[in-house]
Design an enzyme around this catalytic site. Sequence first.
Site, PDB file in Angstrom:
ATOM      1  N   LYS A   9     -14.578  -8.169  -9.184  1.00 17.49           N
ATOM      2  CA  LYS A   9     -13.736  -9.028 -10.016  1.00 17.49           C
ATOM      3  C   LYS A   9     -13.104 -10.139  -9.181  1.00 17.49           C
ATOM      4  O   LYS A   9     -13.023 -11.297  -9.624  1.00 17.49           O
ATOM      5  CB  LYS A   9     -12.654  -8.181 -10.697  1.00 17.49           C
ATOM      6  CG  LYS A   9     -11.744  -8.955 -11.622  1.00 17.49           C
ATOM      7  CD  LYS A   9     -10.859  -8.014 -12.427  1.00 17.49           C
ATOM      8  CE  LYS A   9     -11.656  -7.361 -13.528  1.00 17.49           C
ATOM      9  NZ  LYS A   9     -10.791  -6.608 -14.470  1.00 17.49           N
ATOM     10  N   ASP A  10     -12.668  -9.819  -7.972  1.00 14.57           N
ATOM     11  CA  ASP A  10     -12.120 -10.844  -7.087  1.00 14.57           C
ATOM     12  C   ASP A  10     -13.178 -11.869  -6.704  1.00 14.57           C
ATOM     13  O   ASP A  10     -12.879 -13.060  -6.543  1.00 14.57           O
ATOM     14  CB  ASP A  10     -11.543 -10.201  -5.822  1.00 14.57           C
ATOM     15  CG  ASP A  10     -10.221  -9.499  -6.083  1.00 14.57           C
ATOM     16  OD1 ASP A  10      -9.522  -9.895  -7.044  1.00 14.57           O
ATOM     17  OD2 ASP A  10      -9.894  -8.560  -5.336  1.00 14.57           O
ATOM     18  N   HIS A  55       0.802  -1.211   0.000  1.00 13.08           N
ATOM     19  CA  HIS A  55       0.000   0.000   0.000  1.00 13.08           C
ATOM     20  C   HIS A  55       0.842   1.272   0.000  1.00 13.08           C
ATOM     21  O   HIS A  55       0.295   2.367  -0.152  1.00 13.08           O
ATOM     22  CB  HIS A  55      -0.952  -0.004   1.203  1.00 13.08           C
ATOM     23  CG  HIS A  55      -2.162  -0.842   0.992  1.00 13.08           C
ATOM     24  ND1 HIS A  55      -2.094  -2.197   0.731  1.00 13.08           N
ATOM     25  CD2 HIS A  55      -3.490  -0.543   0.987  1.00 13.08           C
ATOM     26  CE1 HIS A  55      -3.315  -2.681   0.593  1.00 13.08           C
ATOM     27  NE2 HIS A  55      -4.183  -1.703   0.736  1.00 13.08           N
ATOM     28  N   GLU A  87       5.707 -34.244  -2.594  1.00 10.73           N
ATOM     29  CA  GLU A  87       4.476 -33.764  -3.202  1.00 10.73           C
ATOM     30  C   GLU A  87       4.798 -33.037  -4.509  1.00 10.73           C
ATOM     31  O   GLU A  87       5.893 -32.504  -4.687  1.00 10.73           O
ATOM     32  CB  GLU A  87       3.744 -32.821  -2.248  1.00 10.73           C
ATOM     33  CG  GLU A  87       3.094 -33.524  -1.071  1.00 10.73           C
ATOM     34  CD  GLU A  87       1.792 -34.199  -1.454  1.00 10.73           C
ATOM     35  OE1 GLU A  87       1.834 -35.143  -2.271  1.00 10.73           O
ATOM     36  OE2 GLU A  87       0.745 -33.801  -0.931  1.00 10.73           O
ATOM     37  N   SER A 104      -0.444  -0.772  -6.124  1.00  7.92           N
ATOM     38  CA  SER A 104      -0.391  -1.970  -6.969  1.00  7.92           C
ATOM     39  C   SER A 104       0.231  -1.656  -8.318  1.00  7.92           C
ATOM     40  O   SER A 104       0.118  -0.536  -8.844  1.00  7.92           O
ATOM     41  CB  SER A 104      -1.799  -2.533  -7.177  1.00  7.92           C
ATOM     42  OG  SER A 104      -2.396  -2.873  -5.953  1.00  7.92           O
TER      43      SER A 104
END
Length: 435
Positions: A247-248, A219, A291, A223
């Site tokens: 959108k998220d 922040h 894994e 972004s």
Amino acid sequence: MSFPWANHYEPKHPLMQWVDQRLPLPRLVYNAVGAGYPVPRNINYWYNFGVLAGVALMIQIITGVVLAMHFSAHVTTAFDSVEHIMRNVNSGWMIRYMHMNGASFFFIVVYFHIFRGLYYGSYKAPREVVWMLGVVIFLLMMATAFMGYVLPWGQMSFWGAQVITSLFSAIPLVGETIRTWLVGGFAPDNATLTRFFSLHYLLPFVILGVVILKIWALHIPGSTNPTGVEVQGPQDTLPFHPYFTAKDFVGICVYLMLFAIFVFFMPNAMGHPDNYIPANPLSTPSHIVPEWYFWPFYAILRAFTINFLWIPAKLWGVIAMFASILLLFFLPWLDSSRVKSTAYRPMYKIWFWVLVVDVLILAYCGGAPAEEPYVRISQIAAAYYFAHFLIVLPILSFIEKPLPMPNSIAESVFAKAGHKDAAAAPAGAAAAPAE
């Protein structure tokens, strides 16, 4: 970075005013993920993976806490306690499958998140600390996942712990001491299981703390975005809520649908069947593999088969495996190009996709038996992996001629939206975010 044009939190209700004066938590949330946080208006769906990683982390923490209530961290009861969870605990099978598959889905979104960062140059100034905190989270994830894989105390759990912890013995002078301290003895046993359970329970909360630091660091500069152009004014941004929370939300719905498909219809697709056999120190599995999300690094570890400069091949493999991750810390300085986004770097775009293919090849070889031709392919792929970051990136930074970039984020957005005069587009115009 401050955004003077951002909306500011002003509580209206007397109760909220009283709370805000004494504990400004609503203000913090509003400024962090609400309308008080402006983000570039051209952010696309590739930027959903940061939020999805947060969702995956919370699923792991919640299901992990519930599983810990029924798990017995002792070598004589660990395997049976997992079966008890699966068969006797109400909805235990679902919680266990959510936790087991949640680890794989967590790594899937994080790998997408990393490659999105590589493509859009999210590691470049002024976001170096954000990137490095992300690498710290990745390392903590790997440690947590490894310790969690040991807990069911199946065949692959035991022998995976045996192989991975034995790597520390390759360190000269202190290696065997470190391994003994880590395992709690000369071989994985009850001491190993109890301390791994303790750390596996603790580390997700450490990851959550680093995630909060990462959001805090993000922040400050704000972004990044697909063009790589920095925000220059209010015309370049939109409030995070409701434009990007919507959108998220779409991304979260898709993620949860895919997650549910694996949990309910193919829960063991990403696991190993040998882990449903109780651990037996006297019976070695024919093919020991970690894994799937560790396979690229496991392939790099096995790529070294010859002693060199009086250093054993095993130690070279350990060094290379850890270096392949630690190398990411120095990426902001290895790539000195001023252009952030690969969309404007035609030469680097080719090499970026070569890296993607190279990592996929490493993953395939890491899950394959340690025999030819997989070992030779692993050696070639590992060599390119290091060459990409240590040779290709620095050279491209000097010789590449980037494509013309837009003067601002708004210019690129409005141009795609069909405005005749993109530069003159009104500051408040709410054009659809570019995809």
